[in-house]
Each structure stands twice: as C-alpha cells, then as structure tokens.
Design a protein around this motif. Structure first.
Motif, PDB file in Angstrom:
ATOM      1  N   GLY A  32       0.789  -1.222   0.000  1.00 13.50           N
ATOM      2  CA  GLY A  32       0.000   0.000   0.000  1.00 13.50           C
ATOM      3  C   GLY A  32       0.818   1.266   0.000  1.00 13.50           C
ATOM      4  N   SER A  33       0.082   2.377  -0.104  1.00 19.35           N
ATOM      5  CA  SER A  33       0.666   3.701  -0.222  1.00 19.35           C
ATOM      6  C   SER A  33       0.170   4.598   0.906  1.00 19.35           C
ATOM      7  N   ARG A  34       0.960   5.596   1.220  1.00 23.27           N
ATOM      8  CA  ARG A  34       0.519   6.601   2.199  1.00 23.27           C
ATOM      9  C   ARG A  34      -0.473   7.578   1.585  1.00 23.27           C
ATOM     10  N   ASN A  35      -0.547   7.589   0.256  1.00 26.00           N
ATOM     11  CA  ASN A  35      -1.493   8.463  -0.446  1.00 26.00           C
ATOM     12  C   ASN A  35      -2.296   7.632  -1.444  1.00 26.00           C
ATOM     13  N   PRO A  36      -3.153   6.739  -0.953  1.00 23.32           N
ATOM     14  CA  PRO A  36      -3.864   5.818  -1.834  1.00 23.32           C
ATOM     15  C   PRO A  36      -5.065   6.465  -2.515  1.00 23.32           C
ATOM     16  N   ARG A  37      -5.490   5.861  -3.616  1.00 20.86           N
ATOM     17  CA  ARG A  37      -6.731   6.299  -4.264  1.00 20.86           C
ATOM     18  C   ARG A  37      -7.938   5.639  -3.599  1.00 20.86           C
ATOM     19  N   ILE A  38      -7.756   4.417  -3.100  1.00 19.32           N
ATOM     20  CA  ILE A  38      -8.816   3.696  -2.400  1.00 19.32           C
ATOM     21  C   ILE A  38      -8.605   3.862  -0.899  1.00 19.32           C
ATOM     22  N   GLY A  39      -9.661   4.126  -0.166  1.00 19.01           N
ATOM     23  CA  GLY A  39      -9.533   4.301   1.279  1.00 19.01           C
ATOM     24  C   GLY A  39     -10.777   3.847   2.020  1.00 19.01           C
ATOM     25  N   ILE A  40     -10.677   3.797   3.349  1.00 16.34           N
ATOM     26  CA  ILE A  40     -11.799   3.474   4.223  1.00 16.34           C
ATOM     27  C   ILE A  40     -11.989   4.630   5.191  1.00 16.34           C
ATOM     28  N   ASP A  41     -13.208   5.133   5.262  1.00 20.43           N
ATOM     29  CA  ASP A  41     -13.545   6.295   6.090  1.00 20.43           C
ATOM     30  C   ASP A  41     -14.430   5.849   7.252  1.00 20.43           C
ATOM     31  N   GLY A  88      -0.364 -17.069 -11.559  1.00 18.48           N
ATOM     32  CA  GLY A  88       0.139 -17.011 -10.194  1.00 18.48           C
ATOM     33  C   GLY A  88       0.217 -15.553  -9.764  1.00 18.48           C
ATOM     34  N   LEU A  89       0.708 -15.327  -8.559  1.00 17.42           N
ATOM     35  CA  LEU A  89       0.838 -13.958  -8.045  1.00 17.42           C
ATOM     36  C   LEU A  89       2.005 -13.272  -8.741  1.00 17.42           C
ATOM     37  N   ASP A  90       1.674 -12.289  -9.569  1.00 20.25           N
ATOM     38  CA  ASP A  90       2.646 -11.570 -10.397  1.00 20.25           C
ATOM     39  C   ASP A  90       3.096 -10.323  -9.652  1.00 20.25           C
ATOM     40  N   THR A  91       4.399 -10.216  -9.390  1.00 22.33           N
ATOM     41  CA  THR A  91       4.931  -9.109  -8.601  1.00 22.33           C
ATOM     42  C   THR A  91       4.646  -7.751  -9.234  1.00 22.33           C
ATOM     43  N   ASP A  92       4.803  -7.647 -10.539  1.00 21.49           N
ATOM     44  CA  ASP A  92       4.567  -6.364 -11.212  1.00 21.49           C
ATOM     45  C   ASP A  92       3.106  -5.943 -11.108  1.00 21.49           C
ATOM     46  N   VAL A  93       2.200  -6.889 -11.282  1.00 17.69           N
ATOM     47  CA  VAL A  93       0.777  -6.567 -11.168  1.00 17.69           C
ATOM     48  C   VAL A  93       0.440  -6.168  -9.733  1.00 17.69           C
ATOM     49  N   ILE A  94       0.965  -6.911  -8.783  1.00 13.12           N
ATOM     50  CA  ILE A  94       0.715  -6.586  -7.372  1.00 13.12           C
ATOM     51  C   ILE A  94       1.219  -5.182  -7.051  1.00 13.12           C
ATOM     52  N   ASP A  95       2.418  -4.850  -7.504  1.00 11.36           N
ATOM     53  CA  ASP A  95       2.987  -3.531  -7.227  1.00 11.36           C
ATOM     54  C   ASP A  95       2.161  -2.419  -7.868  1.00 11.36           C
ATOM     55  N   THR A  96       1.657  -2.654  -9.076  1.00  7.80           N
ATOM     56  CA  THR A  96       0.854  -1.642  -9.777  1.00  7.80           C
ATOM     57  C   THR A  96      -0.381  -1.266  -8.979  1.00  7.80           C
ATOM     58  N   PHE A  97      -1.089  -2.265  -8.454  1.00  5.49           N
ATOM     59  CA  PHE A  97      -2.328  -1.979  -7.736  1.00  5.49           C
ATOM     60  C   PHE A  97      -2.084  -1.644  -6.272  1.00  5.49           C
ATOM     61  N   ALA A  98      -1.014  -2.180  -5.682  1.00  4.17           N
ATOM     62  CA  ALA A  98      -0.712  -1.859  -4.288  1.00  4.17           C
ATOM     63  C   ALA A  98      -0.458  -0.371  -4.112  1.00  4.17           C
ATOM     64  N   ALA A  99       0.053   0.280  -5.149  1.00  2.19           N
ATOM     65  CA  ALA A  99       0.331   1.718  -5.072  1.00  2.19           C
ATOM     66  C   ALA A  99      -0.937   2.539  -4.928  1.00  2.19           C
ATOM     67  N   GLN A 100      -2.098   1.923  -5.165  1.00  4.02           N
ATOM     68  CA  GLN A 100      -3.356   2.656  -5.084  1.00  4.02           C
ATOM     69  C   GLN A 100      -4.187   2.281  -3.854  1.00  4.02           C
TER      70      GLN A 100
END
Length: 252
Positions: free
Chosen positions: A4-13, A69-81
């Motif tokens: 995850g990111s400190r500035n995500p696009r997805i969040g929980i309020d 399988g779990l693709d590192t590049d795909v995981i990193d792309t979405f984890a940033a959001q």
C-alpha cells in the motif's frame, strides 16, 4: 503481505461512525458497514460516487492474457493505489452472477433479511441500492454462512457492450483485480453469523460482466485488507481454506 501507499486512491472512512465508507480519491463511494457488528452486511452506493476506473496500462496485457500465479509487477501496480497495511492476497477462479436490487438473487432482499428475522422484534437490514455480482455461498461450521460478492465501481448497465462481447471470445482466463474486505456480522439474538467477502473491482469490469452474461468464470486477483476488515486475523487466514474447499466440491 504488507502493501500500500501513504497516499492511496482507495480508502476506508470511519469518520462518520457508526457508518463506514469505501472512498475513491477521498470521495465516499459506498457505505459498506456499521461498526456494531450486529446490524447486518451493507452495500449502498453513495450519491455522487466516483465512477472512474483505476489505470493499469503497464500490466494490461498480462491481465488480459490471465495470471497463472501472483505476479509481482501486477501486485505492485495496484498496491500503489491501496491504503498501507497487511493484506491477504489471493488469486481465485469464480463464477459471477449479476444481482439487481430487490431481485430473487439479491442477498440484501433474501438471505440477509432471513438471517436477521425474528418474530419478537422489528429488525431489518439495509437494502442494496445498486447492482453487484454474487460469487459464492457456503456453510462454515454449525452456525455461520459465507457469502461472496464482486462490486463494480460503476453501473454494469453503462459498460461498453462491444468490449463486453469481445471478452466473450477471449482465449485463456482474463483476470480482474479487486480490493477486498471481509465483514462478519450476526444478529445479537442468535449464534448464526454471515461472513461477507466483498471484492470491490479495481480493474476488469468488462471481463466480469462478460463472464456473468455467459455463465462463465473469471479469474480474480484480490487484495483483502486485514486492517480494514471487520474480522479477526484468524478468520482472515481461514479464507483460502474456505474458498478452496468450495472449489474442490465444485470440481466433483
């Protein structure tokens, strides 16, 4: 995984307790639970909810071809959001079925109210106000039931019909991506609880719609948040066993 990111696009309020909201770019998109743990599962789209999809240009071809399988590049792309935290990351095969509010297949009109029904009390759960996809349902032990949902960020009726049709003839197993929450709720007057696993689609809306229209399956990469789910760590860790057991039964 810790992602995850400190500035995500997805969040929980949680600011407007007892309600809890999924946010997109800081704007409430869905009311998704009450903090009491006894009020029932909730899925209500907020007025003015964002409908924009999250970009995944760099890994689009991999998702269209389908992950094995779990693709590192795909995981990193979405984890940033996604919000920073611990995640149960899973790659699932599932069959979506579109459910409209108030329909015979709508959990929030059928199984949800039945689980909270009591002759002595006027007790109801909130109805859904948006279409979504039903994925799985099964029993867990003596008292609990497991329900699984995929939730689009927009209205499935507004998708590009040509793109949906194109996926109908796609080779392989195209992969969608989701942010997951496991919420476990039960009425205070009985032991039974409903496990609600919600997958909020970050990518793959047309793929999912195509699978639903053709009674087909979809591969789903989901990031289930440990910190934002209304479930214990032990319950979250049981998810692969619960889902895999269901898939094994379906193969018999």
């Amino acid at each position: 995984m810790t992602l995850g990111s400190r500035n995500p696009r997805i969040g929980i309020d949680w600011e407007r307790r007892p309600s809890r909201y999924l946010t997109i770019d800081g704007v409430p998109g869905y009311q998704i639970a009450y903090s009491c743990g006894t009020c029932g599962l909730v899925l209500r789209r907020e007025p003015g909810a964002p409908t924009g999809l999250l970009p995944a240009t760099d890994v689009r071809d991999r998702l269209n071809a389908g992950l094995d399988g779990l693709d590192t590049d795909v995981i990193d792309t979405f984890a940033a959001q996604l919000p920073r935290g611990d995640y149960q990351v899973m790659l699932l095969d599932t069959k979506p079925a579109l459910a409209a509010p108030g329909s015979a297949g709508d959990y929030f009109s059928v199984e949800g109210p039945a689980g909270w029904r009591n002759e002595e009390f006027e007790y109801s759960i909130d109805p859904a106000n948006t279409s979504y996809y039903r994925l799985d349902r099964r029993s867990i032990g003596e008292h609990d039931e497991f329900f699984e949902f995929a939730v689009p960020l927009g209205d499935p009726a507004e998708l590009d019909a040509d793109v949906v049709e194109r996926y109908s003839s796609a080779c392989g197993q195209p992969t969608a991506v989701a942010f997951g929450l496991l919420d476990i709720e039960g009425p205070w007057f009985r032991q039974e609880r409903h496990w609600g696993l919600f997958h909020f689609l970050l990518d793959g809306h047309h793929k999912t719609a195509s699978a639903a229209a053709n009674s087909g399956s979809i591969r789903l990469l989901t990031f289930v948040s440990a910190g934002e789910s209304m479930a214990s760590d032990d319950e979250l860790l049981r998810l692969p066993e619960i889902i895999n057991a269901d898939q094994r039964e379906g193969d018999r």
